[in-house]
Scaffold this motif. Structure first.
Motif, PDB file in Angstrom:
ATOM      1  N   GLY A   1       0.646   3.298   1.614  1.00  0.00           N
ATOM      2  CA  GLY A   1       2.016   3.666   0.851  1.00  0.00           C
ATOM      3  C   GLY A   1       2.602   4.578  -0.229  1.00  0.00           C
TER       4      GLY A   1
ATOM      5  N   GLU B   1       0.341   7.225  -1.121  1.00  0.00           N
ATOM      6  CA  GLU B   1       1.324   8.534  -0.586  1.00  0.00           C
ATOM      7  C   GLU B   1       2.340   9.127  -1.534  1.00  0.00           C
ATOM      8  OE1 GLU B   1       4.000   9.808   4.027  1.00  0.00           O
ATOM      9  OE2 GLU B   1       2.664   7.493   3.608  1.00  0.00           O
ATOM     10  N   THR B   2       2.992   7.921  -1.811  1.00  0.00           N
ATOM     11  CA  THR B   2       4.447   8.074  -3.019  1.00  0.00           C
ATOM     12  C   THR B   2       3.552   9.006  -4.458  1.00  0.00           C
ATOM     13  OG1 THR B   2       5.098   6.378  -2.032  1.00  0.00           O
ATOM     14  CG2 THR B   2       5.865   7.071  -4.547  1.00  0.00           C
ATOM     15  N   ARG B   3       1.921   8.567  -4.284  1.00  0.00           N
ATOM     16  CA  ARG B   3       1.293   9.086  -5.898  1.00  0.00           C
ATOM     17  C   ARG B   3       1.463  10.923  -5.181  1.00  0.00           C
ATOM     18  NH1 ARG B   3      -3.530   5.436  -7.811  1.00  0.00           N
ATOM     19  NH2 ARG B   3      -3.287   6.979  -9.393  1.00  0.00           N
TER      20      ARG B   3
ATOM     21  N   SER C   1       2.814  12.633  -3.252  1.00  0.00           N
ATOM     22  CA  SER C   1       4.132  13.368  -3.541  1.00  0.00           C
ATOM     23  C   SER C   1       4.320  14.101  -4.548  1.00  0.00           C
ATOM     24  CB  SER C   1       4.969  12.266  -3.116  1.00  0.00           C
ATOM     25  OG  SER C   1       4.944  12.457  -1.061  1.00  0.00           O
TER      26      SER C   1
END
Length: 122
Positions: free
Chosen positions: A47, A50-52, A54
């Motif tokens: 997660g 994935e955030t990084r 994005s």
């Protein structure tokens, strides 16, 4: 008596086997809990990654927009320079025409002065 002793020995053996089985079950359960915790950690890491990703993609979009804006400004500036160069050229041409007109006027005045002098001299 021997049967009782044998039965007791079998009961103790069964108890030891049950204890061992319980201990093995506890170990398997602990391993399972550890695996679950590792899975949760791995999911959390995924997660975060994935955030990084994005955030990085958004930063790329912003950089692309800033690049486009800078290119537009550069084009606008280039257009302004071209316009100013053209206006300067036209102004220089106008100055040349005015200078030529003034020269022609000076010549015409000189001719008129000569003509006038010649007429007065008669």
């Amino acid at each position: 008596l021997q049967l009782t002793a044998a039965a007791e020995e079998r009961a103790k053996t069964a108890e030891r086997r049950a204890t061992i089985a319980e201990e093995r079950a506890n170990i398997v359960n602990m391993n399972s809990n550890t695996a679950e915790k590792r899975a949760v950690i791995a999911e959390a890491r995924a997660g975060v990654a994935e955030t990084r990703a994005s955030v990085a993609e958004e930063r790329i979009k912003v950089a692309e927009m800033e690049t486009i804006t800078a290119e537009k400004r550069m084009t606008d500036a280039s257009t302004m320079v071209t316009t100013f160069k053209e206006r300067t050229r036209k102004a220089e041409d106008a100055v040349k025409l005015l200078q030529e007109s003034a020269r022609m006027s000076d010549i015409r005045i000189a001719e008129l002065v000569q003509t006038n002098a010649a007429l007065e001299g008669r």
